[in-house]
Design a protein around this motif. Structure first.
Motif, short mmCIF file in Angstrom:
data_model
loop_
_atom_site.label_atom_id
_atom_site.label_comp_id
_atom_site.label_asym_id
_atom_site.label_seq_id
_atom_site.Cartn_x
_atom_site.Cartn_y
_atom_site.Cartn_z
N HIS A 131 19.96 55.99 -20.25
CA HIS A 131 18.66 55.40 -20.59
C HIS A 131 18.59 53.89 -20.38
CE1 HIS A 131 16.97 59.13 -22.18
NE2 HIS A 131 18.17 59.37 -22.69
N PHE A 132 19.74 53.21 -20.39
CA PHE A 132 19.72 51.75 -20.26
C PHE A 132 20.53 51.24 -19.08
CE2 PHE A 132 18.96 52.64 -24.75
CZ PHE A 132 17.91 51.79 -25.06
N GLY A 133 21.28 52.12 -18.43
CA GLY A 133 22.18 51.69 -17.36
C GLY A 133 21.48 51.05 -16.19
N LYS A 134 20.35 51.57 -15.81
CA LYS A 134 19.65 51.02 -14.65
C LYS A 134 19.18 49.59 -14.94
CE LYS A 134 17.37 53.90 -12.16
NZ LYS A 134 16.33 54.81 -11.58
N GLU A 135 18.75 49.32 -16.16
CA GLU A 135 18.38 47.96 -16.53
C GLU A 135 19.57 47.01 -16.41
OE1 GLU A 135 17.31 45.35 -20.52
OE2 GLU A 135 16.91 47.51 -20.55
N LEU A 136 20.76 47.48 -16.83
CA LEU A 136 21.96 46.65 -16.75
C LEU A 136 22.32 46.36 -15.29
CD1 LEU A 136 24.27 48.35 -19.41
CD2 LEU A 136 22.60 46.53 -19.71
N ILE A 137 22.26 47.40 -14.46
CA ILE A 137 22.60 47.23 -13.04
C ILE A 137 21.62 46.27 -12.37
CG2 ILE A 137 22.84 48.41 -10.83
CD1 ILE A 137 25.04 49.07 -12.86
N ALA A 138 20.34 46.45 -12.61
CA ALA A 138 19.32 45.58 -12.00
C ALA A 138 19.52 44.14 -12.43
CB ALA A 138 17.92 46.06 -12.38
N SER A 139 19.86 43.94 -13.71
CA SER A 139 20.07 42.58 -14.21
C SER A 139 21.29 41.94 -13.55
CB SER A 139 20.25 42.62 -15.73
OG SER A 139 20.54 41.34 -16.23
N MET A 140 22.37 42.69 -13.42
CA MET A 140 23.59 42.15 -12.82
C MET A 140 23.39 41.87 -11.33
SD MET A 140 26.47 44.53 -14.68
CE MET A 140 27.82 43.70 -13.83
N PRO A 148 16.08 50.21 -4.24
CA PRO A 148 16.95 51.35 -3.89
C PRO A 148 18.43 51.06 -4.12
CG PRO A 148 15.94 50.38 -1.92
CD PRO A 148 15.23 49.82 -3.09
N ASP A 149 18.87 49.82 -3.96
CA ASP A 149 20.28 49.49 -4.17
C ASP A 149 20.67 49.66 -5.64
OD1 ASP A 149 20.48 48.97 -1.51
OD2 ASP A 149 20.62 46.78 -1.71
N VAL A 150 19.73 49.40 -6.53
CA VAL A 150 19.99 49.57 -7.96
C VAL A 150 20.27 51.04 -8.26
CG1 VAL A 150 18.98 49.44 -10.27
CG2 VAL A 150 18.66 47.56 -8.66
N GLN A 151 19.49 51.93 -7.68
CA GLN A 151 19.69 53.36 -7.89
C GLN A 151 21.05 53.81 -7.36
OE1 GLN A 151 17.99 55.37 -9.64
NE2 GLN A 151 18.58 57.43 -9.00
N ILE A 152 21.44 53.30 -6.21
CA ILE A 152 22.72 53.68 -5.61
C ILE A 152 23.88 53.27 -6.51
CG2 ILE A 152 24.30 53.22 -3.69
CD1 ILE A 152 21.81 52.95 -1.89
N VAL A 153 23.86 52.03 -6.97
CA VAL A 153 24.94 51.53 -7.82
C VAL A 153 24.92 52.24 -9.17
CG1 VAL A 153 25.87 49.50 -8.99
CG2 VAL A 153 24.98 49.30 -6.66
N TYR A 154 23.74 52.49 -9.70
CA TYR A 154 23.58 53.21 -10.97
C TYR A 154 24.30 54.55 -10.93
CZ TYR A 154 20.84 55.80 -14.55
OH TYR A 154 20.42 56.58 -15.60
#
Length: 226
Positions: A131-140, A148-154
Motif C-alpha cells: 500500500h505504501f511501497g510505490k510512494e517510497l520508490i517514487a520518492s527515492m 513506468p520506471d516506478v512500477q518496474i522497481v516497485y
C-alpha cells in the motif's frame, strides 16, 4: 466595502484574497494554541510489544519514510485501548483494513497476497509495502507516482527482497520438492535473509553491524523505540 471582521486575535478584511485570509486564520489559530498551551496530537504507529520480528520492524521503517508518518512515534503494546489511539497499526490487532490503516496478518482467514503473479501470503511488511511501497520508490527515484520506471522497481523490490520476508514470517518453505525457489532473495543470500527475517531480539543482531543501508537503520530505529 465591507468592514473588518474579528476572528480570534486576527482582524480580517472581507476584501482580502482567500489565501491571505487562510494565512491570517492559521496565524490566529497558532497564537491561540500558544496562549492556551495546547499541542497537536502526535501521529503514532502501533505494533505489538515483546519480541520484535523483521516484518513489523521493516514495516515501521517503511511507514516512517512516507509523508504521512515521517514524524510519527512508534508505540509497542498489545493493549487494545492503547492501540486504538494509534493512527496506523501493523502486525497486531487481528484486522486488515487498509482504508483504516490497519495491517495485521495473523487473523483466521487472512489470505492477502501482493498480486502481479506473486502468491506468497503477506506479512505486515508485505502489507505496508503493497500500500505504501510505490510512494517510497517514487520518492527515492524522484519520479511521478505513475511513471513506468516506478512500477518496474516497485515489483522488483518485492520480488528480490520483501517477498522473502513475507515467506519466512509465514512459514513458507523456500523449496517445494524440486520446484524453483519461491523467493529469490532467500535463494541468493540465504544466511543474511534468514538472520534478518527471524531476528527475535537483542541476541541475534551481530550479523548486521557490518552491513550498510536502510535495513540496519530500520532495525536500529525500531529497537530504540522499545
Amino acid at each position: 466595502m465591507l468592514g473588518p471582521v474579528c476572528c480570534g486575535r486576527a482582524v480580517l478584511c472581507l476584501t482580502q484574497t482567500p489565501v491571505a485570509i487562510s494565512t491570517r486564520l492559521l496565524a490566529a489559530r497558532g497564537m491561540s494554541e500558544m496562549v492556551s498551551g495546547s499541542k497537536r496530537k502526535p501521529v503514532r504507529i502501533g505494533t505489538h510489544s515483546g519480541t520484535f520480528h523483521c516484518d513489523e520492524a521493516l514495516g515501521c521503517f517503511m511507514l516512517k519514510q512516507t509523508s504521512a508518518f515521517r514524524e510519527c512515534e512508534i508505540v509497542r503494546s498489545r493493549d487494545s485501548a492503547v492501540l486504538s489511539d494509534c493512527d496506523v497499526i501493523i502486525d497486531v490487532g487481528g484486522v486488515y483494513e487498509p482504508n483504516n490503516n490497519r495491517f495485521d496478518h495473523h487473523q483466521r482467514g487472512f489470505e492477502e497476497v501482493f498480486g502481479f503473479g506473486f502468491n506468497t501470503k503477506l506479512s505486515s511488511a508485505g502489507l505496508v509495502y503493497k500500500h505504501f511501497g510505490k510512494e517510497l520508490i517514487a520518492s527515492m527515484m524522484k519520479l511521478p507516482l505513475d511513471h513506468p520506471d516506478v512500477q518496474i522497481v516497485y515489483l522488483q523490490v518485492y520480488k528480490n527482497f520483501i517477498e522473502s520476508v513475507d515467506a519466512i514470517d509465514n512459514g513458507v518453505k523456500q523449496y517445494d520438492t524440486d520446484a524453483p525457489a519461491r523467493s529469490v532473495w532467500v535463494a541468493s543470500v540465504p544466511q543474511q535473509t534468514v538472520a534478518l527475517a527471524t531476528l527475535p531480539g537483542w541476541t541475534r543482531q551481530q550479523w548486521c553491524w557490518n552491513m550498510e543501508g536502510p535495513v540496519v537503520t530500520c532495525i536500529i530505529q525500531y529497537m530504540v523505540s522499545a
